[in-house]
Write a protein that holds these residues in place. Structure first.
Motif, PDB file in Angstrom:
ATOM      1  N   THR A  46       0.840  -1.294  -0.141  1.00  0.00           N
ATOM      2  CA  THR A  46       0.104   0.098  -0.022  1.00  0.00           C
ATOM      3  C   THR A  46       0.914   1.315  -0.047  1.00  0.00           C
ATOM      4  OG1 THR A  46      -1.859  -1.346   1.161  1.00  0.00           O
ATOM      5  CG2 THR A  46      -1.791   1.350   1.119  1.00  0.00           C
ATOM      6  N   LEU A  47       1.018   1.857  -1.099  1.00  0.00           N
ATOM      7  CA  LEU A  47       1.573   3.291  -0.937  1.00  0.00           C
ATOM      8  C   LEU A  47       0.767   4.426  -0.335  1.00  0.00           C
ATOM      9  CD1 LEU A  47       4.262   4.321  -2.599  1.00  0.00           C
ATOM     10  CD2 LEU A  47       2.741   5.084  -4.512  1.00  0.00           C
ATOM     11  N   LEU A  48       1.492   4.832   0.523  1.00  0.00           N
ATOM     12  CA  LEU A  48       1.070   6.034   1.022  1.00  0.00           C
ATOM     13  C   LEU A  48       1.365   7.704   0.211  1.00  0.00           C
ATOM     14  CD1 LEU A  48       1.574   5.216   4.877  1.00  0.00           C
ATOM     15  CD2 LEU A  48      -0.589   4.737   3.625  1.00  0.00           C
ATOM     16  N   LEU A  49       0.351   8.117   0.120  1.00  0.00           N
ATOM     17  CA  LEU A  49       0.390   9.538  -0.503  1.00  0.00           C
ATOM     18  C   LEU A  49      -0.163  10.660   0.446  1.00  0.00           C
ATOM     19  CD1 LEU A  49       0.196   8.844  -4.200  1.00  0.00           C
ATOM     20  CD2 LEU A  49       2.155   8.731  -3.062  1.00  0.00           C
ATOM     21  N   ASP A  50       0.614  11.862   0.482  1.00  0.00           N
ATOM     22  CA  ASP A  50      -0.030  12.785   0.988  1.00  0.00           C
ATOM     23  C   ASP A  50       0.110  14.031   0.127  1.00  0.00           C
ATOM     24  OD1 ASP A  50      -1.513  14.617   3.078  1.00  0.00           O
ATOM     25  OD2 ASP A  50      -0.730  13.417   4.324  1.00  0.00           O
ATOM     26  N   GLU A  51      -0.136  15.368   0.417  1.00  0.00           N
ATOM     27  CA  GLU A  51      -0.007  16.511  -0.321  1.00  0.00           C
ATOM     28  C   GLU A  51       1.532  17.020   0.147  1.00  0.00           C
ATOM     29  OE1 GLU A  51      -1.780  20.901  -1.009  1.00  0.00           O
ATOM     30  OE2 GLU A  51      -2.336  19.697   0.560  1.00  0.00           O
ATOM     31  N   ALA A  52       2.217  17.333  -0.971  1.00  0.00           N
ATOM     32  CA  ALA A  52       3.654  17.884  -0.684  1.00  0.00           C
ATOM     33  C   ALA A  52       3.579  19.262  -0.387  1.00  0.00           C
ATOM     34  CB  ALA A  52       4.375  17.638  -2.144  1.00  0.00           C
ATOM     35  N   ASP A  75     -12.998   6.799   2.588  1.00  0.00           N
ATOM     36  CA  ASP A  75     -13.371   6.626   4.121  1.00  0.00           C
ATOM     37  C   ASP A  75     -12.900   7.573   4.878  1.00  0.00           C
ATOM     38  OD1 ASP A  75     -10.826   5.825   4.471  1.00  0.00           O
ATOM     39  OD2 ASP A  75     -11.244   3.714   4.262  1.00  0.00           O
ATOM     40  N   ASP A  76     -12.818   7.488   6.082  1.00  0.00           N
ATOM     41  CA  ASP A  76     -12.471   8.496   6.929  1.00  0.00           C
ATOM     42  C   ASP A  76     -11.022   8.664   7.029  1.00  0.00           C
ATOM     43  OD1 ASP A  76     -15.212   8.916   7.960  1.00  0.00           O
ATOM     44  OD2 ASP A  76     -15.031   7.504   9.642  1.00  0.00           O
ATOM     45  N   GLU A  77     -10.317   7.711   6.383  1.00  0.00           N
ATOM     46  CA  GLU A  77      -8.801   7.864   6.550  1.00  0.00           C
ATOM     47  C   GLU A  77      -8.279   8.514   5.031  1.00  0.00           C
ATOM     48  OE1 GLU A  77      -6.768   7.301   8.879  1.00  0.00           O
ATOM     49  OE2 GLU A  77      -8.475   6.826  10.128  1.00  0.00           O
ATOM     50  N   GLY A  78      -9.246   8.925   4.176  1.00  0.00           N
ATOM     51  CA  GLY A  78      -8.806   9.246   2.892  1.00  0.00           C
ATOM     52  C   GLY A  78      -9.599   8.748   1.770  1.00  0.00           C
ATOM     53  N   ARG A  79      -8.597   8.407   0.726  1.00  0.00           N
ATOM     54  CA  ARG A  79      -9.250   7.738  -0.643  1.00  0.00           C
ATOM     55  C   ARG A  79      -8.249   6.503  -1.091  1.00  0.00           C
ATOM     56  NH1 ARG A  79      -8.616  10.407  -6.648  1.00  0.00           N
ATOM     57  NH2 ARG A  79      -9.228   8.609  -7.844  1.00  0.00           N
ATOM     58  N   LEU A  90      -1.664  -2.769  -6.773  1.00  0.00           N
ATOM     59  CA  LEU A  90      -0.945  -1.639  -5.976  1.00  0.00           C
ATOM     60  C   LEU A  90      -2.213  -0.821  -5.561  1.00  0.00           C
ATOM     61  CD1 LEU A  90       1.472   0.109  -5.115  1.00  0.00           C
ATOM     62  CD2 LEU A  90       1.204   1.502  -7.039  1.00  0.00           C
ATOM     63  N   HIS A  91      -1.998  -0.866  -4.062  1.00  0.00           N
ATOM     64  CA  HIS A  91      -3.154  -0.172  -3.225  1.00  0.00           C
ATOM     65  C   HIS A  91      -2.314   1.265  -3.044  1.00  0.00           C
ATOM     66  CE1 HIS A  91      -5.563  -3.566  -1.869  1.00  0.00           C
ATOM     67  NE2 HIS A  91      -4.750  -4.043  -2.694  1.00  0.00           N
ATOM     68  N   ILE A  92      -3.264   2.401  -3.514  1.00  0.00           N
ATOM     69  CA  ILE A  92      -2.677   3.580  -3.380  1.00  0.00           C
ATOM     70  C   ILE A  92      -3.544   4.383  -2.526  1.00  0.00           C
ATOM     71  CG2 ILE A  92      -2.068   6.011  -4.463  1.00  0.00           C
ATOM     72  CD1 ILE A  92      -1.656   4.301  -7.020  1.00  0.00           C
ATOM     73  N   ARG A  93      -2.944   4.815  -1.249  1.00  0.00           N
ATOM     74  CA  ARG A  93      -3.895   5.704  -0.132  1.00  0.00           C
ATOM     75  C   ARG A  93      -3.473   6.879  -0.107  1.00  0.00           C
ATOM     76  NH1 ARG A  93      -8.292   5.263   3.192  1.00  0.00           N
ATOM     77  NH2 ARG A  93      -8.099   3.143   3.352  1.00  0.00           N
ATOM     78  N   LEU A  94      -4.508   7.679  -0.496  1.00  0.00           N
ATOM     79  CA  LEU A  94      -4.390   9.204  -0.785  1.00  0.00           C
ATOM     80  C   LEU A  94      -4.770   9.917   0.535  1.00  0.00           C
ATOM     81  CD1 LEU A  94      -5.747   9.281  -4.197  1.00  0.00           C
ATOM     82  CD2 LEU A  94      -3.421   9.594  -3.770  1.00  0.00           C
ATOM     83  N   ARG A  95      -4.045  10.302   1.409  1.00  0.00           N
ATOM     84  CA  ARG A  95      -4.458  10.943   2.905  1.00  0.00           C
ATOM     85  C   ARG A  95      -4.970  12.146   2.791  1.00  0.00           C
ATOM     86  NH1 ARG A  95      -2.823   7.393   6.527  1.00  0.00           N
ATOM     87  NH2 ARG A  95      -2.821   9.245   8.208  1.00  0.00           N
ATOM     88  N   ALA A  99      -3.639  15.239  -2.527  1.00  0.00           N
ATOM     89  CA  ALA A  99      -2.546  14.244  -2.731  1.00  0.00           C
ATOM     90  C   ALA A  99      -2.307  13.975  -4.183  1.00  0.00           C
ATOM     91  CB  ALA A  99      -2.770  13.119  -1.849  1.00  0.00           C
ATOM     92  N   ALA A 100      -3.289  13.664  -4.751  1.00  0.00           N
ATOM     93  CA  ALA A 100      -3.254  13.272  -6.334  1.00  0.00           C
ATOM     94  C   ALA A 100      -2.599  14.627  -7.230  1.00  0.00           C
ATOM     95  CB  ALA A 100      -4.592  13.097  -6.996  1.00  0.00           C
ATOM     96  N   GLN A 101      -2.871  15.837  -6.796  1.00  0.00           N
ATOM     97  CA  GLN A 101      -2.409  16.933  -7.635  1.00  0.00           C
ATOM     98  C   GLN A 101      -0.909  17.041  -7.158  1.00  0.00           C
ATOM     99  OE1 GLN A 101      -5.573  17.140  -6.041  1.00  0.00           O
ATOM    100  NE2 GLN A 101      -6.112  16.381  -8.159  1.00  0.00           N
TER     101      GLN A 101
END
Length: 217
Positions: A46-52, A75-79, A90-95, A99-101
């Motif tokens: 699971t790849l953890l991504l946040d906003e840079a 969900d409550d933890e993000g997307r 590949l599981h991508i967790r956008l917190r 985070a995607a932009q």
């Protein structure tokens, strides 16, 4: 040969307040074709991504460019977006919402899984850069041989859980004619040893042994 019960025994519900423990996947949820969302702390895949932070150059993430999207949920933890290619899921967790932009990879200092998480992050970045490379490192890939073995183990556990013994596993799972040998010959047969091993390994798998698969074990 003992007859198997016609219906499985359903386990009683266990609450955390009664001494239970948190599962990696909620056992109350039905099992279906929808892929399982594992807890990120248990799954190096699971790849953890946040906003840079501002000021960094960034490349916007379009998950569909990485492979086929088979799940996209919030969900409550993000997307969480699950992308599949020839190497697996590949599981991508956008917190966060952005985070995607402006993606930034989070690498927790977990010594047990850091190398695998780093390998997943490296492959992800190389894919974003246009390289043709599998999303998952070899250690996290399930080969057809391993998948067949896991299916055997789960079937063996079902037979055992319904009251079946080694003979039943040898007959129903291994399809061995030795399952019908008289007791003396059966005792020293290869099928009996293989069936006992399947039962032993299946119990270990169900009793949290499956977590090793998430970590490349």
């Amino acid at each position: 040969m003992p007859a198997l019960p016609s219906t499985p025994r359903l386990p009683a519900s266990v609450s955390l307040g009664d001494g239970g423990y948190a599962f990696a996947h909620d056992p109350a949820l039905p099992v279906g074709p929808e892929p399982v969302a594992w807890l990120p702390e248990l799954s190096p895949g699971t790849l953890l991504l946040d906003e840079a932070p501002r000021g960094f150059e960034h490349v916007s993430l379009d998950p569909s460019q990485l492979g086929t999207i088979i799940a996209d949920r919030a969900d409550d933890e993000g997307r969480e977006v699950i992308v599949v290619d020839d190497s697996g899921e590949l599981h991508i967790r956008l917190r966060s919402e952005n985070a995607a932009q402006r993606p930034m990879i989070l690498l927790p200092a977990d010594l047990a899984s850091f190398d695998l998480r780093l390998a997943v992050a490296s492959r992800f970045m190389r894919r974003l850069g246009g390289q043709t490379i599998g999303l998952l490192p070899q250690a996290l890939r399930l080969t057809m041989q391993r998948k067949r073995r896991l299916v055997e183990l789960l079937h063996a556990f079902d037979v055992h859980d319904l009251g079946g013994g080694p003979r039943d596993v040898a007959d129903l799972i291994l399809h061995s004619a030795q399952a019908r040998l008289p007791s003396v010959e059966w005792k020293d047969s290869h099928a009996r040893r293989a069936a006992n091993r399947l039962i032993h390994d299946s119990i270990a798998l169900v009793n949290r042994g499956y977590l090793k698969l998430l970590r490349g074990g």
